[in-house]
Design a protein around this motif. Sequence first.
Motif, short mmCIF file in Angstrom:
data_model
loop_
_atom_site.label_atom_id
_atom_site.label_comp_id
_atom_site.label_asym_id
_atom_site.label_seq_id
_atom_site.Cartn_x
_atom_site.Cartn_y
_atom_site.Cartn_z
N UNK A 14 0.83 -1.21 0.00
CA UNK A 14 0.00 0.00 0.00
C UNK A 14 0.86 1.25 0.00
N UNK A 15 1.90 1.24 0.81
CA UNK A 15 2.80 2.41 0.85
C UNK A 15 3.50 2.62 -0.48
N UNK A 16 3.94 1.54 -1.10
CA UNK A 16 4.61 1.65 -2.40
C UNK A 16 3.65 2.20 -3.45
N UNK A 17 2.44 1.67 -3.47
CA UNK A 17 1.45 2.15 -4.46
C UNK A 17 1.07 3.61 -4.21
N UNK A 18 0.94 3.97 -2.95
CA UNK A 18 0.58 5.34 -2.61
C UNK A 18 1.63 6.31 -3.13
N UNK A 19 2.90 5.95 -2.95
CA UNK A 19 3.97 6.82 -3.43
C UNK A 19 3.97 6.92 -4.96
N UNK A 20 3.75 5.79 -5.63
CA UNK A 20 3.69 5.80 -7.09
C UNK A 20 2.51 6.65 -7.57
N UNK A 21 1.36 6.48 -6.93
CA UNK A 21 0.17 7.26 -7.32
C UNK A 21 0.40 8.75 -7.10
N UNK A 22 1.02 9.10 -5.98
CA UNK A 22 1.30 10.52 -5.72
C UNK A 22 2.24 11.08 -6.77
N UNK A 23 3.27 10.31 -7.14
CA UNK A 23 4.23 10.77 -8.14
C UNK A 23 3.54 11.02 -9.48
N UNK A 24 2.75 10.05 -9.94
CA UNK A 24 2.12 10.17 -11.24
C UNK A 24 1.06 11.29 -11.25
N UNK A 25 0.32 11.43 -10.15
CA UNK A 25 -0.69 12.48 -10.07
C UNK A 25 -0.03 13.86 -10.07
N UNK A 57 -4.54 7.51 -18.07
CA UNK A 57 -3.85 6.46 -17.31
C UNK A 57 -4.17 6.55 -15.82
N UNK A 58 -4.25 7.78 -15.29
CA UNK A 58 -4.61 7.94 -13.88
C UNK A 58 -6.03 7.45 -13.63
N UNK A 59 -6.93 7.74 -14.56
CA UNK A 59 -8.31 7.30 -14.39
C UNK A 59 -8.40 5.78 -14.50
N UNK A 60 -7.61 5.20 -15.40
CA UNK A 60 -7.63 3.75 -15.58
C UNK A 60 -7.16 3.03 -14.32
N UNK A 61 -6.19 3.63 -13.61
CA UNK A 61 -5.66 3.03 -12.39
C UNK A 61 -6.45 3.44 -11.15
N UNK A 62 -7.54 4.17 -11.34
CA UNK A 62 -8.39 4.65 -10.24
C UNK A 62 -7.65 5.59 -9.29
N UNK A 68 -13.67 13.01 -13.53
CA UNK A 68 -12.75 14.11 -13.27
C UNK A 68 -11.73 14.23 -14.39
N UNK A 69 -11.23 13.09 -14.86
CA UNK A 69 -10.30 13.10 -15.99
C UNK A 69 -10.96 13.71 -17.21
N UNK A 70 -12.20 13.34 -17.45
CA UNK A 70 -12.93 13.90 -18.59
C UNK A 70 -13.13 15.39 -18.47
N UNK A 71 -13.47 15.84 -17.26
CA UNK A 71 -13.66 17.28 -17.05
C UNK A 71 -12.36 18.05 -17.26
N UNK A 72 -11.26 17.51 -16.76
CA UNK A 72 -9.97 18.18 -16.92
C UNK A 72 -9.56 18.23 -18.39
N UNK A 73 -9.75 17.12 -19.10
CA UNK A 73 -9.40 17.08 -20.52
C UNK A 73 -10.24 18.08 -21.31
N UNK A 74 -11.51 18.19 -20.95
CA UNK A 74 -12.40 19.13 -21.62
C UNK A 74 -11.94 20.57 -21.41
N UNK A 75 -11.58 20.87 -20.17
CA UNK A 75 -11.13 22.23 -19.85
C UNK A 75 -9.84 22.58 -20.60
N UNK A 76 -8.91 21.62 -20.66
CA UNK A 76 -7.65 21.87 -21.36
C UNK A 76 -7.88 22.00 -22.87
N UNK A 77 -8.78 21.20 -23.40
CA UNK A 77 -9.08 21.28 -24.84
C UNK A 77 -9.69 22.62 -25.19
N UNK A 78 -10.59 23.13 -24.32
CA UNK A 78 -11.16 24.45 -24.54
C UNK A 78 -10.07 25.51 -24.57
#
Length: 86
Positions: A14-25, A57-62, A68-78
Amino acid sequence: MANHKSSIKRIRQTNARRLQNRYHAKTARNAMRVLHATEDMNEAKDLLPKVCSMLDKLAKKNVIHKNKAGNLKSKLTKHVNKLAQA
């Protein structure tokens, strides 16, 4: 403290995954920040697919919710489309 071997291993995982998730986010957030600050249309068009891929990828890994990923992508595309019109 955990008493079972399996729970000790689970804590390590759990600690290893948490660190990886924080890094990628954090990496994705920084990429979004760079894209949003960009005023050059060509640079923004190059960055947009990379940032969208990171968010997918972040959304795929939950790590983040798929909506939220869709909303962010929409905002950036705009933002990129607004640069193209100017």
